[in-house]
Enzyme design. Structure first.
Site, PDB file in Angstrom:
ATOM      1  N   ASP A   1      -6.605   1.164   6.668  1.00  0.00           N
ATOM      2  CA  ASP A   1      -7.008  -0.003   7.439  1.00  0.00           C
ATOM      3  C   ASP A   1      -8.383  -0.494   7.033  1.00  0.00           C
ATOM      4  O   ASP A   1      -9.273  -0.628   7.850  1.00  0.00           O
ATOM      5  CB  ASP A   1      -6.989   0.321   8.931  1.00  0.00           C
ATOM      6  CG  ASP A   1      -6.118  -0.683   9.654  1.00  0.00           C
ATOM      7  OD1 ASP A   1      -5.737  -1.680   9.014  1.00  0.00           O
ATOM      8  OD2 ASP A   1      -5.816  -0.485  10.832  1.00  0.00           O
TER       9      ASP A   1
ATOM     10  N   THR B   1       0.853  -1.194   0.000  1.00  0.00           N
ATOM     11  CA  THR B   1       0.000   0.000   0.000  1.00  0.00           C
ATOM     12  C   THR B   1       0.886   1.240   0.000  1.00  0.00           C
ATOM     13  O   THR B   1       2.096   1.153   0.244  1.00  0.00           O
ATOM     14  CB  THR B   1      -0.901   0.050   1.257  1.00  0.00           C
ATOM     15  OG1 THR B   1      -0.063  -0.010   2.416  1.00  0.00           O
ATOM     16  CG2 THR B   1      -1.897  -1.086   1.279  1.00  0.00           C
ATOM     17  N   GLU B   2       0.269   2.388  -0.255  1.00  0.00           N
ATOM     18  CA  GLU B   2       1.077   3.606  -0.193  1.00  0.00           C
ATOM     19  C   GLU B   2       1.495   3.855   1.252  1.00  0.00           C
ATOM     20  O   GLU B   2       0.816   3.456   2.191  1.00  0.00           O
ATOM     21  CB  GLU B   2       0.347   4.803  -0.796  1.00  0.00           C
ATOM     22  CG  GLU B   2      -1.031   5.047  -0.313  1.00  0.00           C
ATOM     23  CD  GLU B   2      -1.729   6.136  -1.118  1.00  0.00           C
ATOM     24  OE1 GLU B   2      -1.094   7.162  -1.431  1.00  0.00           O
ATOM     25  OE2 GLU B   2      -2.903   5.961  -1.422  1.00  0.00           O
ATOM     26  N   LEU B   3       2.616   4.514   1.416  1.00  0.00           N
ATOM     27  CA  LEU B   3       3.197   4.764   2.735  1.00  0.00           C
ATOM     28  C   LEU B   3       2.795   6.159   3.205  1.00  0.00           C
ATOM     29  O   LEU B   3       2.987   7.139   2.494  1.00  0.00           O
ATOM     30  CB  LEU B   3       4.726   4.670   2.622  1.00  0.00           C
ATOM     31  CG  LEU B   3       5.538   4.860   3.892  1.00  0.00           C
ATOM     32  CD1 LEU B   3       5.306   3.711   4.860  1.00  0.00           C
ATOM     33  CD2 LEU B   3       7.023   4.963   3.560  1.00  0.00           C
TER      34      LEU B   3
ATOM     35  N   LYS C   1     -12.209   5.293  12.527  1.00  0.00           N
ATOM     36  CA  LYS C   1     -11.861   6.020  13.754  1.00  0.00           C
ATOM     37  C   LYS C   1     -10.581   6.799  13.461  1.00  0.00           C
ATOM     38  O   LYS C   1      -9.956   6.600  12.415  1.00  0.00           O
ATOM     39  CB  LYS C   1     -11.660   5.049  14.927  1.00  0.00           C
ATOM     40  CG  LYS C   1     -10.682   3.918  14.638  1.00  0.00           C
ATOM     41  CD  LYS C   1     -10.627   2.929  15.789  1.00  0.00           C
ATOM     42  CE  LYS C   1      -9.790   1.714  15.413  1.00  0.00           C
ATOM     43  NZ  LYS C   1      -9.708   0.734  16.494  1.00  0.00           N
TER      44      LYS C   1
END
Length: 267
Positions: free
Chosen positions: A156, A88-90, A139
């Site tokens: 997430d 995934t992108e950081l 969240k």
């Protein structure tokens, strides 16, 4: 990885029970990325297959306000355990949660509104997929900030579930941010709107909603009885409080959609 495109660094960015994230280098694009590895050897075949399918769906998403997933594969690790790997992108500046904690004083209205608009546009994108994608665990810990341009991205999406029926069943998530109907296991994308309202509450008060409760059972009782968190009384600005109240209404039918909120006078 099978393509040798990604080189994993030794540096671990975080570790959970079944998931570990490392920094890595994308040799083709010349950028640093996040290398996620997820253990699936403890799952029954059906659940493992579902996770692989979910990751494939996440890989098809592209939006400025969602952490994009570029690449995934399954393989056995050194111990012979099945794992899913995905790139995934950081996001370098951490989460919205750490941002709120770091900054002193009140979050300025301009910044609050910018974050709200970005999170809502990410939600609007997820909710308008066919079938809609529900995040289910939104969240402040799951929204990531790019420090040099203030861009906010929803991450997430591990619990994100594709809504194929009218309702989805299975109770997971973070109690303070869980809409009442989540406990009945009959819910739709409006649970994300409720969680978004609780996020805004946390951003403006800098405290976790329902921190007056001592355990999950107390939170459950309050949420399912329609008792609002005490933190709501600490929101000084009437417009902000009204905006939050609109999002966290007990009956999901009265909660606006992400698009309606983007058009809300507050923003």
């Amino acid at each position: 990885d099978p393509t040798s495109r990604f080189e994993r660094y030794a540096e671990s960015l975080g570790k959970g029970a079944y998931k570990e994230v490392f920094k890595a280098f994308d040799t083709e694009e010349g950028v640093e990325v996040a290398w996620n590895q997820l253990r699936i050897d403890h799952l029954v075949k059906r659940d493992a297959a579902r996770i692989v399918k979910e990751i494939e769906i996440l890989q098809s998403l592209r939006n400025d306000n969602i952490i994009n997933l570029y690449h995934s594969w399954t393989a056995k690790d050194k111990d012979g355990r099945d794992k899913v790997f995905f790139i995934t992108e950081l996001m370098t500046s951490g989460t919205l949660k750490s941002y709120i904690r770091k900054t002193k004083g009140v979050v300025k209205p301009k910044v609050l509104k910018s974050w709200c608009r970005q999170i809502l546009s990410g939600l609007h994108y997820l909710h308008t997929r066919d079938p809609p994608i529900i995040h289910r665990d939104l969240k402040c810990e799951n929204v990531f900030i790019n420090g040099n341009n203030g861009q906010a991205k929803i991450g997430d999406l591990g619990l994100a579930i594709v809504k194929e029926r009218d309702h989805v069943s299975s109770v997971l998530g973070t109690p303070e941010f869980m809409a009442p109907e989540l406990y009945d296991e009959k819910y739709d994308e409006k649970v994300d709107i409720y969680a978004f309202g609780m996020m805004v509450l946390e951003i403006v008060t800098k405290e976790y909603p329902y921190s007056e409760c001592h355990n999950q059972a107390q939170i459950y009782k309050k949420v399912t009885s329609g008792i609002r968190p005490l933190a709501l009384n600490k929101v000084p600005d009437d417009d902000v409080r009204f905006f939050i109240e609109t999002c966290i209404q007990f009956d999901p039918r009265y909660r606006p959609t992400a698009l309606q909120l983007l058009r809300h006078p507050f923003l």
